[in-house]
Design a protein around this motif. Structure first.
Motif, PDB file in Angstrom:
ATOM      1  N   TRP A 168       0.828  -1.201   0.000  1.00 26.71           N
ATOM      2  CA  TRP A 168       0.000   0.000   0.000  1.00 26.71           C
ATOM      3  C   TRP A 168       0.869   1.260   0.000  1.00 26.71           C
ATOM      4  O   TRP A 168       0.587   2.207  -0.732  1.00 26.71           O
ATOM      5  CB  TRP A 168      -0.921  -0.023   1.218  1.00 26.71           C
ATOM      6  N   LEU A 169       1.944   1.284   0.814  1.00 24.64           N
ATOM      7  CA  LEU A 169       2.839   2.442   0.832  1.00 24.64           C
ATOM      8  C   LEU A 169       3.539   2.622  -0.510  1.00 24.64           C
ATOM      9  O   LEU A 169       3.740   3.749  -0.966  1.00 24.64           O
ATOM     10  CB  LEU A 169       3.869   2.303   1.950  1.00 24.64           C
ATOM     11  N   ASP A 170       3.911   1.525  -1.151  1.00 22.76           N
ATOM     12  CA  ASP A 170       4.540   1.608  -2.473  1.00 22.76           C
ATOM     13  C   ASP A 170       3.551   2.174  -3.499  1.00 22.76           C
ATOM     14  O   ASP A 170       3.921   3.005  -4.337  1.00 22.76           O
ATOM     15  CB  ASP A 170       5.034   0.228  -2.903  1.00 22.76           C
ATOM     16  N   GLN A 171       2.300   1.763  -3.414  1.00 24.76           N
ATOM     17  CA  GLN A 171       1.267   2.298  -4.298  1.00 24.76           C
ATOM     18  C   GLN A 171       1.070   3.800  -4.047  1.00 24.76           C
ATOM     19  O   GLN A 171       0.952   4.580  -4.997  1.00 24.76           O
ATOM     20  CB  GLN A 171      -0.045   1.552  -4.071  1.00 24.76           C
ATOM     21  N   GLN A 172       1.065   4.215  -2.778  1.00 24.66           N
ATOM     22  CA  GLN A 172       0.925   5.631  -2.452  1.00 24.66           C
ATOM     23  C   GLN A 172       2.121   6.437  -2.963  1.00 24.66           C
ATOM     24  O   GLN A 172       1.970   7.569  -3.427  1.00 24.66           O
ATOM     25  CB  GLN A 172       0.763   5.834  -0.940  1.00 24.66           C
ATOM     26  N   HIS A 173       3.311   5.851  -2.897  1.00 26.80           N
ATOM     27  CA  HIS A 173       4.506   6.531  -3.410  1.00 26.80           C
ATOM     28  C   HIS A 173       4.423   6.719  -4.925  1.00 26.80           C
ATOM     29  O   HIS A 173       4.791   7.771  -5.438  1.00 26.80           O
ATOM     30  CB  HIS A 173       5.767   5.744  -3.052  1.00 26.80           C
ATOM     31  N   ARG A 174       3.939   5.702  -5.632  1.00 25.26           N
ATOM     32  CA  ARG A 174       3.800   5.835  -7.082  1.00 25.26           C
ATOM     33  C   ARG A 174       2.742   6.870  -7.444  1.00 25.26           C
ATOM     34  O   ARG A 174       2.869   7.576  -8.439  1.00 25.26           O
ATOM     35  CB  ARG A 174       3.455   4.485  -7.714  1.00 25.26           C
ATOM     36  N   ARG A 175       1.714   6.989  -6.614  1.00 25.52           N
ATOM     37  CA  ARG A 175       0.647   7.943  -6.880  1.00 25.52           C
ATOM     38  C   ARG A 175       1.071   9.380  -6.551  1.00 25.52           C
ATOM     39  O   ARG A 175       0.766  10.305  -7.297  1.00 25.52           O
ATOM     40  CB  ARG A 175      -0.586   7.564  -6.070  1.00 25.52           C
ATOM     41  N   TRP A 176       1.762   9.578  -5.422  1.00 22.51           N
ATOM     42  CA  TRP A 176       2.205  10.906  -4.980  1.00 22.51           C
ATOM     43  C   TRP A 176       3.679  10.857  -4.609  1.00 22.51           C
ATOM     44  O   TRP A 176       4.055  10.896  -3.433  1.00 22.51           O
ATOM     45  CB  TRP A 176       1.403  11.362  -3.760  1.00 22.51           C
ATOM     46  N   PRO A 177       4.584  10.819  -5.599  1.00 21.73           N
ATOM     47  CA  PRO A 177       6.015  10.663  -5.293  1.00 21.73           C
ATOM     48  C   PRO A 177       6.621  11.834  -4.521  1.00 21.73           C
ATOM     49  O   PRO A 177       7.630  11.660  -3.840  1.00 21.73           O
ATOM     50  CB  PRO A 177       6.659  10.520  -6.673  1.00 21.73           C
TER      51      PRO A 177
END
Length: 90
Positions: free
Chosen positions: A70-79
């Motif tokens: 989930w954190l990796d997905q959030q990073h890809r969404r809002w780097p």
């Protein structure tokens, strides 16, 4: 009555919550790893993007596979707001 005046100083927080002292001491020399490699490790830093200012990860929290994905997905969404690397306790 507010509880904030009691916790105004760092010493008061460290005295009441000794786990914060241990995490801070270990975090000074802890590695910064990509989120995908942090499975089953303990976070040593706070991830709290602003806005909205809601913590996504709190120091002392164990990171399981679902949380890391989930954190990796959030990073890809809002780097710019969510880091791709996290300080962890070994």
């Amino acid at each position: 009555m507010s509880l904030w005046p009691r916790f105004r100083h760092r010493r008061a927080i460290a005295f009441r919550f000794p786990c914060f002292r241990r995490i801070k001491r270990c975090a000074d020399r802890s590695p910064r790893l990509p989120v995908a490699r942090c499975i089953d490790r303990i976070a040593a830093e706070l991830i709290c993007p602003y806005p909205p200012g809601v913590p996504l990860l709190v120091p002392g929290e164990r990171m399981d596979a679902q949380r890391c994905a989930w954190l990796d997905q959030q990073h890809r969404r809002w780097p710019d707001q969510v880091p791709g690397k996290v300080m962890v306790l070994a």
